[in-house]
Design a protein around this motif. Structure first.
Motif, mmCIF file in Angstrom:
data_model
loop_
_atom_site.group_PDB
_atom_site.id
_atom_site.type_symbol
_atom_site.label_atom_id
_atom_site.label_comp_id
_atom_site.label_asym_id
_atom_site.label_seq_id
_atom_site.Cartn_x
_atom_site.Cartn_y
_atom_site.Cartn_z
ATOM 1 N N GLY A 70 0.779 -1.225 0.000
ATOM 2 C CA GLY A 70 0.000 0.000 0.000
ATOM 3 C C GLY A 70 0.811 1.275 0.000
ATOM 4 N N TYR A 71 2.131 1.194 -0.169
ATOM 5 C CA TYR A 71 2.974 2.376 -0.112
ATOM 6 C C TYR A 71 3.083 3.013 -1.500
ATOM 7 C CZ TYR A 71 7.109 5.313 0.506
ATOM 8 O OH TYR A 71 7.983 6.375 0.511
ATOM 9 N N PHE A 72 3.140 4.349 -1.529
ATOM 10 C CA PHE A 72 3.322 5.086 -2.775
ATOM 11 C C PHE A 72 4.202 6.306 -2.505
ATOM 12 C CE2 PHE A 72 -0.059 7.378 -0.708
ATOM 13 C CZ PHE A 72 0.147 8.700 -1.065
ATOM 14 N N SER A 73 4.827 6.831 -3.558
ATOM 15 C CA SER A 73 5.670 8.020 -3.465
ATOM 16 C C SER A 73 5.789 8.632 -4.851
ATOM 17 C CB SER A 73 7.053 7.677 -2.903
ATOM 18 O OG SER A 73 7.863 8.832 -2.811
ATOM 19 N N MET A 74 5.578 9.956 -4.950
ATOM 20 C CA MET A 74 5.646 10.635 -6.238
ATOM 21 C C MET A 74 5.879 12.128 -6.014
ATOM 22 S SD MET A 74 1.622 10.853 -7.374
ATOM 23 C CE MET A 74 2.030 12.003 -8.685
ATOM 24 N N PRO A 75 6.544 12.827 -6.956
ATOM 25 C CA PRO A 75 6.735 14.275 -6.830
ATOM 26 C C PRO A 75 5.496 15.027 -7.320
ATOM 27 C CG PRO A 75 7.887 13.464 -8.767
ATOM 28 C CD PRO A 75 7.299 12.260 -8.091
ATOM 29 N N VAL A 76 5.123 16.072 -6.581
ATOM 30 C CA VAL A 76 4.005 16.940 -6.947
ATOM 31 C C VAL A 76 4.433 18.385 -6.766
ATOM 32 C CG1 VAL A 76 2.250 15.231 -6.355
ATOM 33 C CG2 VAL A 76 3.065 16.819 -4.605
ATOM 34 N N LEU A 77 3.598 19.311 -7.227
ATOM 35 C CA LEU A 77 3.840 20.731 -7.068
ATOM 36 C C LEU A 77 2.837 21.317 -6.088
ATOM 37 C CD1 LEU A 77 4.429 21.811 -10.787
ATOM 38 C CD2 LEU A 77 6.154 21.352 -9.040
ATOM 39 N N GLU A 78 3.190 22.432 -5.508
ATOM 40 C CA GLU A 78 2.269 23.117 -4.614
ATOM 41 C C GLU A 78 0.998 23.497 -5.366
ATOM 42 O OE1 GLU A 78 5.310 25.307 -1.464
ATOM 43 O OE2 GLU A 78 4.564 26.409 -3.210
ATOM 44 N N GLY A 79 -0.155 23.219 -4.746
ATOM 45 C CA GLY A 79 -1.435 23.522 -5.368
ATOM 46 C C GLY A 79 -1.995 22.421 -6.237
ATOM 47 N N ASP A 80 -1.264 21.321 -6.443
ATOM 48 C CA ASP A 80 -1.778 20.217 -7.258
ATOM 49 C C ASP A 80 -2.892 19.477 -6.518
ATOM 50 O OD1 ASP A 80 -0.164 20.697 -9.382
ATOM 51 O OD2 ASP A 80 1.318 19.151 -8.912
ATOM 52 N N SER A 81 -3.792 18.868 -7.300
ATOM 53 C CA SER A 81 -4.847 18.009 -6.764
ATOM 54 C C SER A 81 -4.513 16.572 -7.117
ATOM 55 C CB SER A 81 -6.212 18.403 -7.334
ATOM 56 O OG SER A 81 -6.577 19.705 -6.923
ATOM 57 N N VAL A 82 -4.277 15.749 -6.119
ATOM 58 C CA VAL A 82 -3.879 14.353 -6.304
ATOM 59 C C VAL A 82 -5.111 13.476 -6.122
ATOM 60 C CG1 VAL A 82 -2.307 12.531 -5.581
ATOM 61 C CG2 VAL A 82 -1.605 14.918 -5.383
ATOM 62 N N VAL A 83 -5.364 12.588 -7.084
ATOM 63 C CA VAL A 83 -6.545 11.733 -7.085
ATOM 64 C C VAL A 83 -6.133 10.305 -6.735
ATOM 65 C CG1 VAL A 83 -8.456 10.835 -8.467
ATOM 66 C CG2 VAL A 83 -7.670 13.192 -8.800
ATOM 67 N N PHE A 84 -6.913 9.656 -5.854
ATOM 68 C CA PHE A 84 -6.731 8.254 -5.487
ATOM 69 C C PHE A 84 -7.966 7.494 -5.980
ATOM 70 C CE2 PHE A 84 -4.486 10.871 -2.457
ATOM 71 C CZ PHE A 84 -3.268 10.228 -2.282
ATOM 72 N N SER A 85 -7.776 6.526 -6.871
ATOM 73 C CA SER A 85 -8.912 5.791 -7.434
ATOM 74 C C SER A 85 -8.569 4.311 -7.533
ATOM 75 C CB SER A 85 -9.289 6.341 -8.814
ATOM 76 O OG SER A 85 -8.235 6.137 -9.740
ATOM 77 N N PHE A 86 -9.600 3.490 -7.343
ATOM 78 C CA PHE A 86 -9.466 2.037 -7.438
ATOM 79 C C PHE A 86 -10.857 1.454 -7.676
ATOM 80 C CE2 PHE A 86 -8.986 -2.301 -5.743
ATOM 81 C CZ PHE A 86 -7.854 -2.698 -6.442
ATOM 82 N N ILE A 87 -10.933 0.354 -8.411
ATOM 83 C CA ILE A 87 -12.217 -0.267 -8.726
ATOM 84 C C ILE A 87 -12.865 -0.796 -7.450
ATOM 85 C CG2 ILE A 87 -13.345 -2.136 -9.993
ATOM 86 C CD1 ILE A 87 -11.174 -1.940 -12.061
ATOM 87 N N GLY A 88 -14.116 -0.401 -7.221
ATOM 88 C CA GLY A 88 -14.848 -0.843 -6.044
ATOM 89 C C GLY A 88 -14.658 0.032 -4.819
ATOM 90 N N LEU A 89 -13.806 1.067 -4.897
ATOM 91 C CA LEU A 89 -13.563 1.975 -3.785
ATOM 92 C C LEU A 89 -13.898 3.405 -4.200
ATOM 93 C CD1 LEU A 89 -10.158 0.568 -2.478
ATOM 94 C CD2 LEU A 89 -12.458 0.001 -1.689
ATOM 95 N N LYS A 90 -14.297 4.215 -3.232
ATOM 96 C CA LYS A 90 -14.666 5.594 -3.516
ATOM 97 C C LYS A 90 -13.426 6.422 -3.858
ATOM 98 C CE LYS A 90 -18.832 5.716 -0.656
ATOM 99 N NZ LYS A 90 -19.530 6.389 0.470
ATOM 100 N N ARG A 91 -13.590 7.259 -4.847
ATOM 101 C CA ARG A 91 -12.493 8.122 -5.290
ATOM 102 C C ARG A 91 -12.241 9.230 -4.275
ATOM 103 N NH1 ARG A 91 -12.632 11.388 -11.047
ATOM 104 N NH2 ARG A 91 -10.885 12.785 -10.654
ATOM 105 N N GLN A 92 -10.963 9.523 -4.016
ATOM 106 C CA GLN A 92 -10.587 10.563 -3.070
ATOM 107 C C GLN A 92 -9.623 11.542 -3.737
ATOM 108 O OE1 GLN A 92 -9.463 9.496 0.891
ATOM 109 N NE2 GLN A 92 -10.746 7.675 0.943
#
Length: 217
Positions: A70-92
Motif C-alpha cells: 500500500g505504499y506510494f511516493s511521487m513528486p508533486v507541485l504546490e497547489g496540485d490536486s492528487v486523485v486516489f482511485s481504485f475499482i470498487g472503492l470511492k475516489r478521493q
C-alpha cells in the motif's frame, strides 16, 4: 478600410496581452515548489493495505500506483490536486497546500467501499406473461427432477446444478482483485516455492508430532 484597421488594432492588443501574461504565468509555475508526496493506503477499517491504487495528478501526466504493502511516493507541485482511485472503492482527492514549510508530505489514506445499488429489472423469456403461461402449459416434460423423500432436491441434482452455475459478481470481482495483486507481486521477484521453505517444513513436522493428520472418528 476602417474594418481592416480595427482588426489589426485588435490583433495587436491581443498579442500584447499574451506577451504580458505569459511571462507572469511561467514565473508562477517556476515559483511552485516541488514536494515529495508519499504515504500508505489502507482499507476502511485500517487493517489491510490496498495495493494497485492509482495515484495521479489529472491533466499533468504524473502518477504512480501503490505497491504490495500500500505504499506510494511521487513528486508533486504546490497547489496540485492528487486523485486516489481504485475499482470498487470511492475516489478521493488530496489538495497539496500552496505554502509548505517542508519539501515532503506523508499521508495515511483510507479508502471506503463504493456500493452501487441498481434498480430491479425483471427479465421475461417471452414478450408477454400470457405467452409465457401458454408455453409452460404446452411443455411435455416426462422426466421429473430427482426428489428425495423429504420433498427437497436430491444432493446429486444440487451438485450438478452447482457445477453449472456461473460465478457471481462478487466472485468475479475477487478473482480480478487477486489477479491484480499477483501481478503486482510478480514485479518484485519470483513467487516463493513452499517445498523449499524451511519454516513450512518445520510447521509440517510439528503438525505430524501433534497428530493433526490423524483421521478423527
Amino acid at each position: 478600410m476602417d474594418s481592416i484597421i480595427k482588426n489589426i488594432a485588435s490583433f495587436l492588443i491581443l498579442f500584447c496581452l499574451v506577451l504580458v501574461f505569459k511571462p507572469a504565468q511561467a514565473q508562477d509555475q517556476q515559483e511552485r515548489k516541488v514536494i515529495q508526496l508519499s504515504g500508505i493506503i489502507l482499507n476502511a477499517d485500517s487493517t489491510d493495505a490496498v495495493p494497485g491504487v492509482n495515484v495521479y495528478v489529472p491533466k499533468k501526466g504524473r502518477g504512480t500506483s501503490s505497491g504490495r504493502f500500500g505504499y506510494f511516493s511521487m513528486p508533486v507541485l504546490e497547489g496540485d490536486s492528487v486523485v486516489f482511485s481504485f475499482i470498487g472503492l470511492k475516489r478521493q482527492v488530496f489538495s497539496v497546500p500552496d505554502n509548505v514549510a517542508d519539501d515532503k508530505i506523508s499521508l495515511i489514506v483510507t479508502m471506503q467501499e463504493d456500493e452501487i445499488a441498481l434498480a430491479e429489472i425483471e427479465v421475461m423469456p417471452y414478450p408477454s406473461e400470457d405467452e409465457f403461461k401458454r408455453a409452460i402449459l404446452a411443455m411435455n416434460y416426462d422426466a421429473p427432477m430427482a426428489v428425495d423423500t423429504r420433498g427437497s432436491l436430491s444432493p446429486e441434482t444440487l451438485l450438478r446444478y452447482a457445477e453449472n452455475m456461473p460465478a457471481s459478481g462478487n466472485e468475479n470481482f475477487r478473482g480480478f482483485q487477486q489477479g491484480q495483486i499477483m501481478q503486482i507481486q510478480d514485479r518484485y521477484g519470483p513467487r516463493p516455492f513452499r517445498l523449499l521453505d524451511p519454516f513450512a517444513w518445520s510447521q509440517f513436522i510439528q503438525s505430524i508430532k501433534r497428530g493433526d493428520l490423524k483421521k478423527k472418528d
